[in-house]
Design an enzyme around this catalytic site. Structure first.
Site, PDB file in Angstrom:
ATOM      1  N   ASP A 155      -1.465  -5.385  -0.463  1.00 34.98           N
ATOM      2  CA  ASP A 155      -2.911  -5.621  -0.507  1.00 34.98           C
ATOM      3  C   ASP A 155      -3.256  -7.083  -0.260  1.00 34.98           C
ATOM      4  O   ASP A 155      -4.157  -7.409   0.522  1.00 34.98           O
ATOM      5  CB  ASP A 155      -3.479  -5.187  -1.873  1.00 34.98           C
ATOM      6  CG  ASP A 155      -3.077  -3.770  -2.224  1.00 34.98           C
ATOM      7  OD1 ASP A 155      -2.667  -3.029  -1.311  1.00 34.98           O
ATOM      8  OD2 ASP A 155      -3.165  -3.409  -3.412  1.00 34.98           O
ATOM      9  N   SER A 191      -9.560  -6.065  -6.067  1.00 32.92           N
ATOM     10  CA  SER A 191      -8.923  -7.107  -6.881  1.00 32.92           C
ATOM     11  C   SER A 191      -8.085  -8.048  -6.026  1.00 32.92           C
ATOM     12  O   SER A 191      -8.112  -9.268  -6.248  1.00 32.92           O
ATOM     13  CB  SER A 191      -8.098  -6.542  -8.037  1.00 32.92           C
ATOM     14  OG  SER A 191      -7.582  -5.306  -7.750  1.00 32.92           O
ATOM     15  N   GLU A 216       2.790   4.594   1.938  1.00 37.56           N
ATOM     16  CA  GLU A 216       2.269   4.485   0.575  1.00 37.56           C
ATOM     17  C   GLU A 216       3.401   4.463  -0.442  1.00 37.56           C
ATOM     18  O   GLU A 216       4.342   5.269  -0.346  1.00 37.56           O
ATOM     19  CB  GLU A 216       1.346   5.683   0.309  1.00 37.56           C
ATOM     20  CG  GLU A 216       0.148   5.348  -0.506  1.00 37.56           C
ATOM     21  CD  GLU A 216      -0.780   4.332   0.188  1.00 37.56           C
ATOM     22  OE1 GLU A 216      -0.691   3.126  -0.147  1.00 37.56           O
ATOM     23  OE2 GLU A 216      -1.562   4.746   1.049  1.00 37.56           O
TER      24      GLU A 216
HETATM   25  C1  GLA Z   1      -1.516  -0.330  -4.881  1.00 37.84           C
HETATM   26  C2  GLA Z   1      -0.651  -1.582  -4.954  1.00 37.84           C
HETATM   27  C3  GLA Z   1       0.066  -1.789  -3.611  1.00 37.84           C
HETATM   28  C4  GLA Z   1       0.816  -0.523  -3.180  1.00 37.84           C
HETATM   29  C5  GLA Z   1      -0.090   0.701  -3.248  1.00 37.84           C
HETATM   30  C6  GLA Z   1       0.641   1.993  -3.005  1.00 37.84           C
HETATM   31  O1  GLA Z   1      -2.541  -0.511  -3.962  1.00 37.84           O
HETATM   32  O2  GLA Z   1      -1.449  -2.703  -5.235  1.00 37.84           O
HETATM   33  O3  GLA Z   1       0.941  -2.883  -3.734  1.00 37.84           O
HETATM   34  O4  GLA Z   1       1.975  -0.347  -3.948  1.00 37.84           O
HETATM   35  O5  GLA Z   1      -0.732   0.797  -4.519  1.00 37.84           O
HETATM   36  O6  GLA Z   1       1.093   2.058  -1.686  1.00 37.84           O
END
Ligand code: GLA
Length: 392
Positions: A174, A130, A36
């Protein structure tokens, strides 16, 4: 609603047939198992696609107009591919316009289209609804216009849409997993080289269970950007200290960190410790899963949560409570917050036989202590974005 026949019926009521190419497409949300706040630090992540997704139906038009109908909110927008600029009024439109803008900027030619979409991904829950909207839009526009955009390129394009058009400085995780997720597998992504490996989660004795805290603090975006800045400060510091090429915190070993950490401002040192140790946890976790050692993986999830809570400070009381409650349950190997933080979901690794008891107790206890009924989703690793049908 996700039934294709019903969706086509609505589509046909909404729009007159243009006689041009039409099709149906889908893109899933994701849950991150470990890694994370490492993606924007060029580090490692291990997300999987979930079995909640957005389905989009579309048909090309003869002009440069895009009309979109969001079935969930019963909202409609219309924009021209010749005049794309972020909307202050219809924020959700920016995801679609941003994607169209990036596709065109990458040199591809687009025609207008009529689109409808329907989602069953919980919103503002940290499950990347999103990213799924960006990816399903990119896939729909690419397929209808017969463009050959490879999944990795598509992920980057969607990320740029979010960075440039929506104004959220997210990393690549994501969009990447929404494009490339595979059934039964998590994706081990190297966010520097953009290479990935499939990590099998086929062991049917264990299951990933997501708990939605149903809270979301408004802080996410500003704190997210602040963490990015803090990591940059740490990188600059180590560049000077170690006098070698350092692109990101992944280039620092734990020993180097320990040697110099006391010279860093205390907060920056903790941020750096999270990123450096989290990258290690992802690598160790992937090895553990490779040997089928789910207990070891669960332990790493627990350490990851502690690090996110104490060092990176992106958790919140409700997420900590969900993790604490989970770890008291029998059959739970690991639990941690997932996604950007400050609310949203936790991800848990459970022995399958204990799922019912887990669900019952977590709902009861969390409700008792917060007044909120959490949602619980049991999801296998699902497949990434795909064409459901294409009629030319
Ligand atoms: C969000 C962002 C990702 C990542 C996470 C944390 O989901 O969109 O790119 O940085 O937070 O791990």
């Amino acid at each position: 609603m996700q039934n294709l026949n019903k969706l086509w019926k609505i589509f046909n009521q909404k729009f007159t047939d243009t006689g041009l190419t039409k099709g149906a497409f889908s893109a899933p949300g994701r849950v991150n198992l470990i890694g994370e706040h490492t993606d924007y630090n060029e580090g490692f992540v291990l997300p999987m696609a979930i079995d909640k997704k957005i389905i989009m139906l579309g048909q090309l038009r003869n002009d440069r107009i895009v009309r979109v109908f969001d079935l969930g909110y019963k909202a409609e927008i219309k924009f021209s591919l010749d005049h794309l600029s972020p909307s202050k009024k219809d924020i959700w439109a920016n995801y679609l316009m941003g994607v169209a803008d990036e596709i065109q900027k990458a040199g591809y030619a687009l025609s207008g289209a009529n689109l409808i979409f329907s989602s069953n991904i919980p919103q503002r829950a940290g499950l990347s609804s999103s990213a799924a909207l960006e990816v399903v839009t990119a896939l729909t526009m690419a397929q209808l216009n017969l463009l050959e955009i490879k999944p990795v390129e598509m992920a980057h394009l969607c990320r740029r849409a979010e960075n440039n058009f929506v104004g959220v400085a997210c990393g690549i995780m994501d969009q990447y997993v929404s494009c490339l997720g595979q059934k039964n597998y998590a994706l081990f992504i190297d966010c520097r080289s953009n290479d990935y490996d499939l990590v099998s989660l086929k062991n049917h004795n264990y299951q990933i269970v997501i708990c939605n805290s149903k809270v979301q603090r408004g802080l996410v975006d500003s704190e997210y950007n602040k963490r990015k800045e803090e990591c940059k400060i740490a990188v600059e510091f180590f560049k000077h200290k170690l006098n070698r090429e350092i692109g990101a915190l992944r280039d620092i070993s734990i020993d180097e960190y320990k040697k110099y950490k006391d010279q860093l401002p205390e907060v920056i040192a903790r941020r750096a410790r999270h990123v450096i140790s989290e990258n290690r946890r992802v690598q160790t976790g992937v090895e553990a899963l490779g040997r089928g050692d789910y207990s070891a993986f669960g332990q790493l999830m627990i350490e990851s949560h502690r690090s996110l809570k104490d060092d990176y400070e992106v958790s919140c009381a409700e997420l900590d409570l969900l993790v604490d409650l989970a770890l008291k349950q029998e059959g739970v190997l690991g639990a941690r917050m997932t996604g950007a933080g400050f609310g949203g979901c936790t991800v848990n690794l459970l022995r399958r036989d204990y799922i019912d008891a887990f669900e019952k107790t977590i709902k009861q206890e969390y409700k008792k202590m917060t007044g909120i009924m959490p949602d619980i989703y049991v999801t296998p690793p699902a497949e990434g974005a795909k064409v459901l049908e294409l009629r030319q």
